[in-house]
Design a protein around this motif. Sequence first.
Motif, PDB file in Angstrom:
ATOM      1  N   GLN A 297       0.466  -0.942   0.402  1.00 21.64           N
ATOM      2  CA  GLN A 297      -0.451   0.183   0.285  1.00 21.64           C
ATOM      3  C   GLN A 297       0.727   1.458   0.068  1.00 21.64           C
ATOM      4  OE1 GLN A 297      -2.839  -0.324   3.526  1.00 21.64           O
ATOM      5  NE2 GLN A 297      -4.126  -2.351   2.463  1.00 21.64           N
ATOM      6  N   ALA A 298       1.610   1.184   0.771  1.00 19.40           N
ATOM      7  CA  ALA A 298       2.885   2.757   0.901  1.00 19.40           C
ATOM      8  C   ALA A 298       4.071   2.410   0.940  1.00 19.40           C
ATOM      9  CB  ALA A 298       1.936   3.408   2.587  1.00 19.40           C
TER      10      ALA A 298
ATOM     11  N   ASP B 232       1.916  -1.572   4.762  1.00 19.95           N
ATOM     12  CA  ASP B 232       0.556  -1.393   4.968  1.00 19.95           C
ATOM     13  C   ASP B 232       0.565  -0.051   5.186  1.00 19.95           C
ATOM     14  OD1 ASP B 232      -0.090  -3.828   4.185  1.00 19.95           O
ATOM     15  OD2 ASP B 232      -1.305  -4.319   6.400  1.00 19.95           O
ATOM     16  N   GLU B 233      -0.544   1.260   4.768  1.00 22.88           N
ATOM     17  CA  GLU B 233      -0.276   2.451   4.847  1.00 22.88           C
ATOM     18  C   GLU B 233      -0.003   2.967   6.392  1.00 22.88           C
ATOM     19  OE1 GLU B 233      -0.971   5.124   3.401  1.00 22.88           O
ATOM     20  OE2 GLU B 233      -0.596   6.360   4.643  1.00 22.88           O
ATOM     21  N   ASP B 234      -1.383   1.943   7.453  1.00 17.26           N
ATOM     22  CA  ASP B 234      -1.141   2.799   8.742  1.00 17.26           C
ATOM     23  C   ASP B 234       0.254   1.872   9.669  1.00 17.26           C
ATOM     24  OD1 ASP B 234      -1.049  -0.229   8.789  1.00 17.26           O
ATOM     25  OD2 ASP B 234      -2.758  -0.781  10.628  1.00 17.26           O
TER      26      ASP B 234
ATOM     27  N   HIS C  74       2.579   5.484   8.335  1.00 14.37           N
ATOM     28  CA  HIS C  74       2.139   6.140   8.974  1.00 14.37           C
ATOM     29  C   HIS C  74       2.582   6.337  10.640  1.00 14.37           C
ATOM     30  CE1 HIS C  74      -0.686   9.706  10.174  1.00 14.37           C
ATOM     31  NE2 HIS C  74      -0.745   8.827  11.468  1.00 14.37           N
TER      32      HIS C  74
END
Length: 395
Positions: A102-103, A252-254, A257
């Motif tokens: 995702q990221a 993953d995005e989280d 972040h």
Amino acid sequence: MDVFARFSTFTAAREVIAAGLYPYFLPLDGHEGPTVIRDGREIIMCGSNNYLGLTGDLRVRAAARAAVDRYGTSCTGSRFLNGNLTLHQELEAELASFYGKQAALVMSTGYQTNLGVIAALLTPRDHVLIDQDAHASIIDGCRLSGARLRRFEHNDAGSLERALAALPEDAARLVVVDGVYSMEGDICDLPAISRVCRAHGARLIVDDAHGLGVLAGGRGTPAHFGLTDEVDLVTVTFSKSLASLGGAVIGDEDAIHYLRHHARSLMFSASLPPADTAAALTALRILRDEPELAYRARKNATYVRGELARVGVDTGSSDTPVVPLHTPGTTETLTLWRRLLDRGVYVNPVLPPAASPRLRTSYMASHTPEQLDRALDAFAAEAHLLRQPEPAAAT
Ligand SMILES: Cc1ncc(COP(=O)(O)O)c(C=O)c1O
């Protein structure tokens, strides 16, 4: 006791310099890819991580120059505060997509990436398990975190399983492995390692410094095994196949972040300069469009391994562009390094505690058959100094 007293008691390097066998910090005048210039003489480079040969690619060079013209030479600050470019974010989006995640988060070196990610994830209450041959940046990240560190036998999922089973049931646990091991050139047994992690509730990070650009048409170790979803985070560096400097964590995005706000090596260090960012982005696009480069690097190494086997040289479990030539000890390693340099071939001497003594050789997509044969002739001429294979057991 004066802490500077160790300057005068450290004599080992001076002794090697005096013997004319000092192999480190060798100044090179030209660094074009498969050959380098040393003392005005062209030498075949068999010791670089420039697996795809892209450091000299005209498109990569032009992108670096254009980035300097547009953004200047430096961001002079951390991405967190004042050094974040749209170019960094473009690279993150394309890296994440390349790895099927995702990221991504771009940092200033691969070393800083492992340091920042591992230290941000773990507390001294947590447990971290790493391969016996893990890269120094993984070890240093673990140490910085203060987490309880254990090392399992190299690439041995059984050894990892025993270590995980011995932990208290409620212990938070992280496993960190390399996708491709940088000194031996062998590939991580990701299917078995990821199965064990899943069975024991451990999170898994793969450092794919030497897998990116090499395995699965360059898409890396998780893709090589079709296990992208089984790996929680991937760390990569741009200083090898991507012909630049810098690193990134992909997931993953989280997770990304969280790391954006907790990885101290990102937050308290200046961001990757524009030229390096543009070079990595352009190299990534070339790799995406020309996966044959990755296959060519491996094909060249397969050719070298085959020819070495014909002259009785054992290259262990190498299955990538990194091919170790094992030596009996330190003296032979340094002597061989010197003789090969005199014969016009550049290799990397590796000594304990980094790994058992060896010459680390590596091959690029851009090596010509003629260059590989010249290097092989030099290796064959000095093969008597290499560690001899174990004699077959009597029947
Ligand atoms: C396995 C591995 N991880 C991380 C790094 C660090 O990369 P960088 O040179 O970008 O700091 C290296 C570089 O040698 C490496 O081999």
